[in-house]
Design an enzyme around this catalytic site. Structure first.
Site: not given
Ligand SMILES: Cc1ncc(COP(=O)(O)O)c(C=O)c1O
Length: 431
Positions: A145, A240, A268
């Site tokens: 994700y 990521d 975050k």
């Molecule tokens: C690996 C990863 N990338 C991107 C995101 C997206 O981040 P956000 O929820 O701050 O938009 C998440 C969210 O949990 C994530 O786990």
């Protein structure tokens, strides 16, 4: 049984006002049944809901509260910043300090841009990669994700060599055609995608340790093979690290596995709980971003003074206390190994995956190395287990396909409390 009267009433009200009653889908408890618990406050390891029930938190806001809730130095930093106004829309000193500290802790990041969420970070990194290479397509992995940007909401059901179908209504076929998907931990599938799309792949993005299908680790040599393929074919290699950054090690998964990506996305944790994200990496790629280069990306609240105050306080603490990663690793090992042992003693040969302070209990006896493996889990039994744990004051992620995030506030006593609840809940779930 818990008294959830106020939570239930709030949820009924919320459903009339907010789609599904929640501002992010997984909060809705759809995959475990029942209705969500509304939280009121938290301190250290403990959450308190609006009915006064208390829970030990094993999600920690999906990662960022690595020091537990409301650490004093983060609260102090925000209080101090508060009196100087909440936003300027101009450059500020802390943005520079923060960029410097991020670069120090994650050396592959030569230049970094702050944004407001992990979603924004991933969308922007892909745009930068496309601008840099002049190519259109990206490769992602099933079950990873990267936020809810259109390009990432693509299923992989149509097989490794064909373009994906949109996974969400509202995503156009055109966008889907530029997203190629492969099973996680499958190097030949990636080689085949690159061979079938010569000179067209701008970027390959992945979670170097996956948190979003439950915890799945990269197989031996997987990340190295992807690094080599990206170098050979001029593809921008993007880690990521929205979940793993500053969590698995000071320098994230890339430090743990000794791999240098071209770009990294963060989220975050660098806001200590306030909304923030970042993307950064090789200077030649980042110099494509406006106002230096032609890739446009902007944000009124980017580098917000509250977010940078909280984020700097937490990052500085992590930087100055490298020993906490050892302690987190040890407490998470006790939790994960204990869970595996309890399940085995009960005749449930369940799989437990762990990397550093993240782990998952999968309700399957098969190894879980990709999304297809994860899908074999008994999700109904997981739902019963989740509620049994909740009733015993243990707050888990409300889905089989999520990782748990351990904070430094989890003491030995709380590990014991978790393991006792785990044994009772596994028995109850299999009644
Ligand atoms: C690996 C990863 N990338 C991107 C995101 C997206 O981040 P956000 O929820 O701050 O938009 C998440 C969210 O949990 C994530 O786990």
């Amino acid at each position: 049984m818990l008294n959830l009267t106020t939570s239930s009433a709030l949820f009924e009200r919320a459903k009339t006002l907010i789609p599904g009653g929640v501002n992010s889908p997984v909060r809705a408890f759809r995959s475990v049944g029942g209705s969500p618990v509304f939280m009121q406050s938290a301190q250290g390891a403990w959450l308190t809901d609006v009915d006064g029930n208390r829970y030990v938190d094993f999600i920690n806001s999906w990662g960022p509260m690595i020091l537990g809730h409301a650490p004093q130095m983060v609260l102090d930093a925000v209080s101090q910043a508060l009196t100087n106004s909440l936003s300027f829309g101009t450059p500020t000193r802390r943005e520079v300090d923060m960029a410097e500290l991020i670069r120090k802790m994650v050396p592959s990041i030569e230049k970094v841009r702050l944004v407001n969420s992990g979603t924004e970070a991933c969308m922007s990194a892909i745009r930068a990669a496309r601008g840099y290479t002049g190519r259109s397509k990206i490769i992602k992995f099933e079950g990873c994700y990267h936020g809810h940007g259109d390009a990432f909401l693509i299923a992989a059901g149509s097989g490794a060599l064909t373009a994906g179908e949109p996974d969400s209504a509202g995503v156009t076929r055109g966008v889907a055609q530029d997203t190629l998907t492969a099973p996680y931990n499958d190097v030949p599938a990636v080689e085949a995608l690159i061979a079938a799309n010569p000179g067209e792949v701008a970027a390959l993005i992945l979670e170097p340790v996956v948190g979003n299908m439950g915890l799945v680790a990269p197989a031996e040599g997987f990340l190295q093979a992807l690094r080599a393929l990206c170098t050979e074919h001029g593809i921008v290699f993007i880690f990521d690290e929205v979940m793993t950054g500053f969590r698995l090690a000071q320098g994230g998964a890339q430090e743990l596995y000794g791999i240098k990506p071209d770009l990294t996305t963060l989220g975050k944790i660098i806001g200590g709980g306030l909304p923030v994200g970042a993307y950064g990496g090789r200077e030649d790629i980042m110099n494509c971003v406006a106002p230096v280069g032609k890739v446009y990306q902007a944000g009124t609240l980017s580098g917000n003074p509250m977010a940078t105050a909280a984020g700097m306080a937490q990052l500085r603490y992590l930087h100055e206390h490298p020993e906490l990663y050892r302690d987190l690793d040890a407490s998470t090992a006790r939790l994960a190994d204990g869970t595996r042992q309890i399940a085995a003693e009960l005749g449930l040969n369940y799989t437990v995956n762990r990397v550093g302070s993240m782990f998952s209990l999968f309700f399957t006896s098969q190894p879980v190395n990709n999304l297809e493996d994860a899908k074999q889990c008994d999700t109904a039994a997981f739902g019963r287990y989740f509620h049994a744990m909740l009733n015993r004051g243990i707050y888990l992620a409300p889905s089989q396909f999520e990782a748990l995030f351990i904070s430094t506030a989890i003491t030995d006593d709380l590990v014991e409390m978790y393991l006792t609840a785990c044994r009772e809940s596994l028995i109850e779930a299999h009644g």
